[in-house]
Design a protein around this motif. Structure first.
Motif, PDB file in Angstrom:
ATOM      1  N   GLU A 234      58.864  33.616  71.358  1.00 38.08           N
ATOM      2  CA  GLU A 234      57.630  33.486  70.566  1.00 38.08           C
ATOM      3  C   GLU A 234      56.387  33.615  71.449  1.00 38.08           C
ATOM      4  O   GLU A 234      55.440  34.342  71.119  1.00 38.08           O
ATOM      5  CB  GLU A 234      57.615  32.143  69.832  1.00 38.08           C
TER       6      GLU A 234
ATOM      7  N   ASP B 297      65.205  34.694  60.847  1.00 43.17           N
ATOM      8  CA  ASP B 297      64.499  33.406  60.970  1.00 43.17           C
ATOM      9  C   ASP B 297      63.243  33.572  61.804  1.00 43.17           C
ATOM     10  O   ASP B 297      62.174  33.070  61.454  1.00 43.17           O
ATOM     11  CB  ASP B 297      65.413  32.335  61.602  1.00 43.17           C
ATOM     12  N   GLU B 298      63.365  34.302  62.917  1.00 44.80           N
ATOM     13  CA  GLU B 298      62.208  34.504  63.791  1.00 44.80           C
ATOM     14  C   GLU B 298      61.124  35.330  63.097  1.00 44.80           C
ATOM     15  O   GLU B 298      59.934  35.090  63.279  1.00 44.80           O
ATOM     16  CB  GLU B 298      62.646  35.202  65.083  1.00 44.80           C
TER      17      GLU B 298
ATOM     18  N   ASN C 125      60.259  35.311  60.018  1.00 45.03           N
ATOM     19  CA  ASN C 125      59.466  34.460  59.128  1.00 45.03           C
ATOM     20  C   ASN C 125      58.800  33.301  59.850  1.00 45.03           C
ATOM     21  O   ASN C 125      57.737  32.846  59.436  1.00 45.03           O
ATOM     22  CB  ASN C 125      60.354  33.964  57.974  1.00 45.03           C
ATOM     23  N   ASP C 126      59.393  32.845  60.950  1.00 43.88           N
ATOM     24  CA  ASP C 126      58.782  31.740  61.698  1.00 43.88           C
ATOM     25  C   ASP C 126      57.542  32.197  62.459  1.00 43.88           C
ATOM     26  O   ASP C 126      56.522  31.524  62.447  1.00 43.88           O
ATOM     27  CB  ASP C 126      59.790  31.139  62.697  1.00 43.88           C
ATOM     28  N   TRP C 127      57.649  33.343  63.151  1.00 38.99           N
ATOM     29  CA  TRP C 127      56.503  33.789  63.968  1.00 38.99           C
ATOM     30  C   TRP C 127      56.362  35.301  64.097  1.00 38.99           C
ATOM     31  O   TRP C 127      55.339  35.805  64.566  1.00 38.99           O
ATOM     32  CB  TRP C 127      56.567  33.170  65.377  1.00 38.99           C
TER      33      TRP C 127
END
Length: 342
Positions: free
Chosen positions: A150, A187-188, A190-192
């Motif tokens: 990230e 997941d990544e 949507n997370d960042w």
């Protein structure tokens, strides 16, 4: 853009044999120094003319001046060591020897801006320029410095934003960020992932696009596609957030893929570059095949937001095949324009 259904390509086009080995990804240059610089400009001119003769509306450089859509950008950044290479798995699919991030990354000078200025001088048509997206960049490296995907993506997003602003000033009409990694790391994303993409486009006034596909027609990708089953629903993961994002255009793969066309409903309201040309096959589509893909897309995308495109880049194809596919794309779009004008 006033023309209905303006056509464009997703990215790369084949390089001439005098510049690099044909039909090969990551092909080394055959020239060096001033000769190489001049040959790249010549290849850009040829690529532009191929697009114009085929009737492509939004033209590009065909990525003639870069060896690879990600690493050529990274080569120009400080903090990345190309000597100290590590083997990593790219997009969970295949092993590749990649450079290492050994220090804080930064951009000392523009990467593609002079090339974009050169393209702008050659044509009055709208031009599109592709950059690698932050998540796909971090997936093509070994990170020995930040130790956080990230954090590294955020640093790349800031660098890409600097480049994008200068490309805009050079006269680029659409800046596209290539994010095939969006089809893998849900997941990544949507997370960042989408947030870092938004950072990359911050403050831009030109149109912005994100290109998400299932990759070039190379064996690692075609083998992976065989494991995805009869329906490819990967877009379902990223589309809802992308629909809410500030990105103007979403470029995706449709033709000859197992992507359910109704997933386009998830990005209703966005402009959509619909991939109507299969880049993983040497078969040249008929104009009617292209038109059939576009007709299906029109059930979910309003005609004034539909941009016929290729599924992905065409660097590994022969020039003849690529030429035929571009002509089919234009002819197929013209069929639909005539139908819509009745």
């Amino acid at each position: 853009m006033t023309k209905l259904l303006p056509t464009s390509t997703a990215g790369s086009l084949p390089k001439p044999s005098w510049l690099a080995q044909p039909e090969t990804l990551w092909s080394p240059w055959k020239l060096q120094g001033d000769e190489l610089a001049e040959a790249k400009q010549d290849a850009l001119r040829v690529s532009l003319q191929e697009q114009q003769l085929a009737g492509i509306d939004i033209v590009s450089d065909g990525e003639q001046t870069r060896q690879h859509f990600v690493t050529t950008f990274i080569e120009h950044l400080s903090g990345v060591d190309f000597e100290n290479r590590k083997t990593v798995k790219i997009r969970d699919r295949y092993d590749a020897s990649v450079p290492s991030v050994v220090d804080a990354v930064s951009r000392q000078k523009p990467v593609f801006v002079e090339d974009a200025k050169f393209l702008r001088q050659q044509t009055t048509q709208p031009i599109k320029w592709a950059l690698p997206g932050p998540m796909t960049m971090i997936d093509t490296l070994y990170d020995a410095h930040y130790k956080s995907r990230e954090k590294l993506a955020w640093e790349f997003a800031k660098i890409l934003n600097q480049e994008a602003k200068e490309l805009e000033a050079a006269g680029v009409d659409i800046i596209q960020f290539d994010e095939p990694a969006f089809n893998v790391f849900f997941d990544e994303v949507n997370d960042w992932g989408i947030a870092s993409l938004e950072r990359a486009v911050e403050g831009l006034k030109c149109e912005t696009a994100v290109h998400i596909c299932y990759g070039y027609g190379i064996k690692a990708n075609t083998d992976w596609k065989k494991t995805l089953g009869s329906e490819w629903r990967q877009y379902e993961q990223a589309f809802p957030k992308l629909q809410q994002s500030s990105i103007d255009l979403i470029s995706l793969e449709c033709h000859n893929s197992h992507v359910p066309i109704d997933l386009l409903e998830l990005i209703r309201g966005k402009k959509v570059m619909v991939g109507a040309i299969d880049v993983a096959s040497n078969n040249i589509e008929s104009p009617e095949e292209v038109a059939a893909t576009l007709r299906k897309a029109l059930e979910f995308v309003h005609a004034d937001k539909l941009y016929p495109c290729t599924n992905c880049g065409m660097a590994p194809l022969s020039r003849n095949v690529a030429r035929g596919k571009l002509q089919a794309l234009s002819a197929g779009a013209e069929i639909i324009r005539r139908e819509l004008s009745v």
